[in-house]
Scaffold this motif. Structure first.
Motif, PDB file in Angstrom:
ATOM      1  N   ILE A 114      65.742 -79.581  36.328  1.00 30.88           N
ATOM      2  CA  ILE A 114      65.352 -80.977  36.109  1.00 30.88           C
ATOM      3  C   ILE A 114      64.539 -81.503  37.285  1.00 30.88           C
ATOM      4  O   ILE A 114      64.565 -80.943  38.376  1.00 30.88           O
ATOM      5  N   HIS A 115      63.847 -82.596  37.030  1.00 30.01           N
ATOM      6  CA  HIS A 115      63.213 -83.371  38.093  1.00 30.01           C
ATOM      7  C   HIS A 115      64.211 -84.444  38.526  1.00 30.01           C
ATOM      8  O   HIS A 115      64.817 -85.097  37.667  1.00 30.01           O
ATOM      9  N   PRO A 116      64.399 -84.662  39.829  1.00 27.82           N
ATOM     10  CA  PRO A 116      65.259 -85.776  40.260  1.00 27.82           C
ATOM     11  C   PRO A 116      64.760 -87.099  39.672  1.00 27.82           C
ATOM     12  O   PRO A 116      63.550 -87.367  39.657  1.00 27.82           O
ATOM     13  N   GLY A 117      65.690 -87.886  39.153  1.00 28.60           N
ATOM     14  CA  GLY A 117      65.350 -89.153  38.512  1.00 28.60           C
ATOM     15  C   GLY A 117      65.237 -89.040  37.004  1.00 28.60           C
ATOM     16  O   GLY A 117      65.182 -90.048  36.304  1.00 28.60           O
ATOM     17  N   GLU A 118      65.218 -87.830  36.488  1.00 28.75           N
ATOM     18  CA  GLU A 118      65.085 -87.592  35.054  1.00 28.75           C
ATOM     19  C   GLU A 118      66.455 -87.622  34.383  1.00 28.75           C
ATOM     20  O   GLU A 118      67.365 -86.897  34.799  1.00 28.75           O
ATOM     21  N   PRO A 119      66.664 -88.453  33.343  1.00 33.18           N
ATOM     22  CA  PRO A 119      67.953 -88.483  32.646  1.00 33.18           C
ATOM     23  C   PRO A 119      68.231 -87.141  31.961  1.00 33.18           C
ATOM     24  O   PRO A 119      67.327 -86.503  31.427  1.00 33.18           O
ATOM     25  N   VAL A 120      69.501 -86.710  32.009  1.00 35.40           N
ATOM     26  CA  VAL A 120      69.906 -85.410  31.456  1.00 35.40           C
ATOM     27  C   VAL A 120      71.066 -85.618  30.498  1.00 35.40           C
ATOM     28  O   VAL A 120      71.981 -86.396  30.776  1.00 35.40           O
ATOM     29  N   ASP A 121      71.022 -84.901  29.373  1.00 40.10           N
ATOM     30  CA  ASP A 121      72.122 -84.880  28.404  1.00 40.10           C
ATOM     31  C   ASP A 121      72.637 -83.447  28.309  1.00 40.10           C
ATOM     32  O   ASP A 121      71.853 -82.518  28.099  1.00 40.10           O
ATOM     33  N   VAL A 122      73.943 -83.283  28.461  1.00 38.66           N
ATOM     34  CA  VAL A 122      74.575 -81.969  28.374  1.00 38.66           C
ATOM     35  C   VAL A 122      75.789 -82.094  27.465  1.00 38.66           C
ATOM     36  O   VAL A 122      76.488 -83.114  27.492  1.00 38.66           O
ATOM     37  N   MET A 123      76.041 -81.061  26.696  1.00 41.13           N
ATOM     38  CA  MET A 123      77.213 -81.049  25.819  1.00 41.13           C
ATOM     39  C   MET A 123      78.217 -80.014  26.319  1.00 41.13           C
ATOM     40  O   MET A 123      77.846 -78.919  26.737  1.00 41.13           O
ATOM     41  N   TYR A 124      79.487 -80.396  26.259  1.00 39.69           N
ATOM     42  CA  TYR A 124      80.600 -79.495  26.560  1.00 39.69           C
ATOM     43  C   TYR A 124      81.397 -79.320  25.283  1.00 39.69           C
ATOM     44  O   TYR A 124      81.439 -80.219  24.443  1.00 39.69           O
ATOM     45  N   GLU A 125      82.031 -78.163  25.152  1.00 39.62           N
ATOM     46  CA  GLU A 125      82.867 -77.900  23.984  1.00 39.62           C
ATOM     47  C   GLU A 125      84.279 -77.565  24.443  1.00 39.62           C
ATOM     48  O   GLU A 125      84.466 -76.805  25.397  1.00 39.62           O
ATOM     49  N   ILE A 126      85.229 -78.157  23.748  1.00 42.06           N
ATOM     50  CA  ILE A 126      86.635 -77.938  24.086  1.00 42.06           C
ATOM     51  C   ILE A 126      87.411 -77.632  22.814  1.00 42.06           C
ATOM     52  O   ILE A 126      87.133 -78.213  21.763  1.00 42.06           O
ATOM     53  N   THR A 127      88.357 -76.689  22.936  1.00 42.65           N
ATOM     54  CA  THR A 127      89.189 -76.302  21.800  1.00 42.65           C
ATOM     55  C   THR A 127      90.639 -76.248  22.248  1.00 42.65           C
ATOM     56  O   THR A 127      90.955 -75.661  23.284  1.00 42.65           O
ATOM     57  N   ASN A 128      91.503 -76.865  21.456  1.00 45.73           N
ATOM     58  CA  ASN A 128      92.947 -76.774  21.681  1.00 45.73           C
ATOM     59  C   ASN A 128      93.432 -75.525  20.952  1.00 45.73           C
ATOM     60  O   ASN A 128      93.446 -75.478  19.734  1.00 45.73           O
ATOM     61  N   ASN A 129      93.820 -74.511  21.699  1.00 45.46           N
ATOM     62  CA  ASN A 129      94.252 -73.239  21.116  1.00 45.46           C
ATOM     63  C   ASN A 129      95.747 -73.196  20.822  1.00 45.46           C
ATOM     64  O   ASN A 129      96.278 -72.125  20.533  1.00 45.46           O
ATOM     65  N   SER A 130      96.418 -74.334  20.875  1.00 47.01           N
ATOM     66  CA  SER A 130      97.861 -74.349  20.639  1.00 47.01           C
ATOM     67  C   SER A 130      98.179 -74.930  19.269  1.00 47.01           C
ATOM     68  O   SER A 130      97.288 -75.399  18.556  1.00 47.01           O
ATOM     69  N   ASP A 131      99.456 -74.932  18.951  1.00 51.11           N
ATOM     70  CA  ASP A 131      99.905 -75.502  17.679  1.00 51.11           C
ATOM     71  C   ASP A 131     100.533 -76.880  17.862  1.00 51.11           C
ATOM     72  O   ASP A 131     101.312 -77.331  17.037  1.00 51.11           O
ATOM     73  N   ARG A 132     100.187 -77.550  18.970  1.00 46.50           N
ATOM     74  CA  ARG A 132     100.692 -78.906  19.223  1.00 46.50           C
ATOM     75  C   ARG A 132      99.554 -79.801  19.717  1.00 46.50           C
ATOM     76  O   ARG A 132      98.564 -79.329  20.269  1.00 46.50           O
ATOM     77  N   GLU A 133      99.726 -81.094  19.492  1.00 41.50           N
ATOM     78  CA  GLU A 133      98.749 -82.067  19.995  1.00 41.50           C
ATOM     79  C   GLU A 133      98.934 -82.201  21.501  1.00 41.50           C
ATOM     80  O   GLU A 133     100.055 -82.309  21.990  1.00 41.50           O
ATOM     81  N   ILE A 134      97.817 -82.190  22.246  1.00 39.51           N
ATOM     82  CA  ILE A 134      97.879 -82.248  23.704  1.00 39.51           C
ATOM     83  C   ILE A 134      96.872 -83.271  24.211  1.00 39.51           C
ATOM     84  O   ILE A 134      95.749 -83.355  23.723  1.00 39.51           O
ATOM     85  N   SER A 135      97.305 -84.027  25.228  1.00 39.35           N
ATOM     86  CA  SER A 135      96.423 -84.983  25.910  1.00 39.35           C
ATOM     87  C   SER A 135      96.027 -84.412  27.259  1.00 39.35           C
ATOM     88  O   SER A 135      96.843 -83.827  27.964  1.00 39.35           O
ATOM     89  N   GLY A 136      94.756 -84.625  27.601  1.00 33.58           N
ATOM     90  CA  GLY A 136      94.285 -84.152  28.899  1.00 33.58           C
ATOM     91  C   GLY A 136      93.208 -85.069  29.444  1.00 33.58           C
ATOM     92  O   GLY A 136      92.657 -85.895  28.721  1.00 33.58           O
ATOM     93  N   GLN A 137      92.928 -84.917  30.716  1.00 33.80           N
ATOM     94  CA  GLN A 137      91.864 -85.677  31.358  1.00 33.80           C
ATOM     95  C   GLN A 137      91.104 -84.737  32.273  1.00 33.80           C
ATOM     96  O   GLN A 137      91.688 -83.920  32.975  1.00 33.80           O
ATOM     97  N   ALA A 138      89.780 -84.892  32.251  1.00 28.40           N
ATOM     98  CA  ALA A 138      88.923 -84.073  33.104  1.00 28.40           C
ATOM     99  C   ALA A 138      88.656 -84.812  34.411  1.00 28.40           C
ATOM    100  O   ALA A 138      88.396 -86.017  34.417  1.00 28.40           O
TER     101      ALA A 138
END
Length: 181
Positions: A88-112
């Motif tokens: 990138i050029h400094p000052g240029e807005p950037v969009d990035v996507m992350y992907e996350i998958t819960n590999n368990s059999d329960r609902e889980i809360s998390g924070q990055a």
């Protein structure tokens, strides 16, 4: 003589009680002092969105490589950026996507929690949208794509040509809100 030692013990007990009370009050008084210190120094502002400046200057005369990293601690989640780097050029807005998958059999809360390299990058990085601003709740086997929008200011020192933006997800105990901003 017994009376003197008894009064000495009572006096010592009073002093210890006063000392304990003063330390207890001091502990509570530290919280607002700490919050004000963090506000003034910019510490602990990693989880708050920045404001997009409309007439942002882009330094088209130089390039910076931004590497993206993703980790989890103690979570049965898969977490990765959909692109590992961007030029990138400094000052240029950037969009990035992350992907996350819960590999368990329960609902889980998390924070990055974000971290940067070099360490002072946070002074030149402005995030407008980030999944790290809020708690993420994933149902069993759920997969989600989450955006990050940011800009690296042109004020980044010219000798810095590569930077790293890393996110680490931690599990939040049930019933816990997002990590305090």
């Amino acid at each position: 003589m017994v009376k003197n030692s008894l009064s000495a013990n009572v006096l010592m007990m009073k002093k210890l009680l006063v000392f304990t009370l003063v330390m207890f009050i001091f502990g509570f008084a530290l919280v607002p002092f700490y919050e004000k210190f963090c506000e003034v120094t910019g510490i602990n502002n990693l989880l708050k969105p920045d404001v997009l400046v409309k007439d942002n200057w882009v330094d088209e005369g130089r390039w910076v490589v931004v590497e993206f990293d993703a980790n989890t601690r103690g979570l049965p989640w898969s977490f990765k950026p959909l692109q590992t780097s961007a030029r990138i050029h400094p000052g240029e807005p950037v969009d990035v996507m992350y992907e996350i998958t819960n590999n368990s059999d329960r609902e889980i809360s998390g924070q990055a929690i974000p971290s940067y390299s070099p360490r002072f990058l946070d002074k030149h990085l402005k995030k407008f949208e980030c999944f790290c601003f809020t708690k993420q709740v994933l149902k069993p086997n759920e997969t989600r794509q989450m955006p990050v929008q940011f800009v690296i200011e042109p004020g980044l020192p010219t000798d810095i040509q590569t930077v790293t933006i890393s996110y680490t997800f931690f599990e939040l105990p049930a019933g816990t809100s997002a990590i305090k901003k």
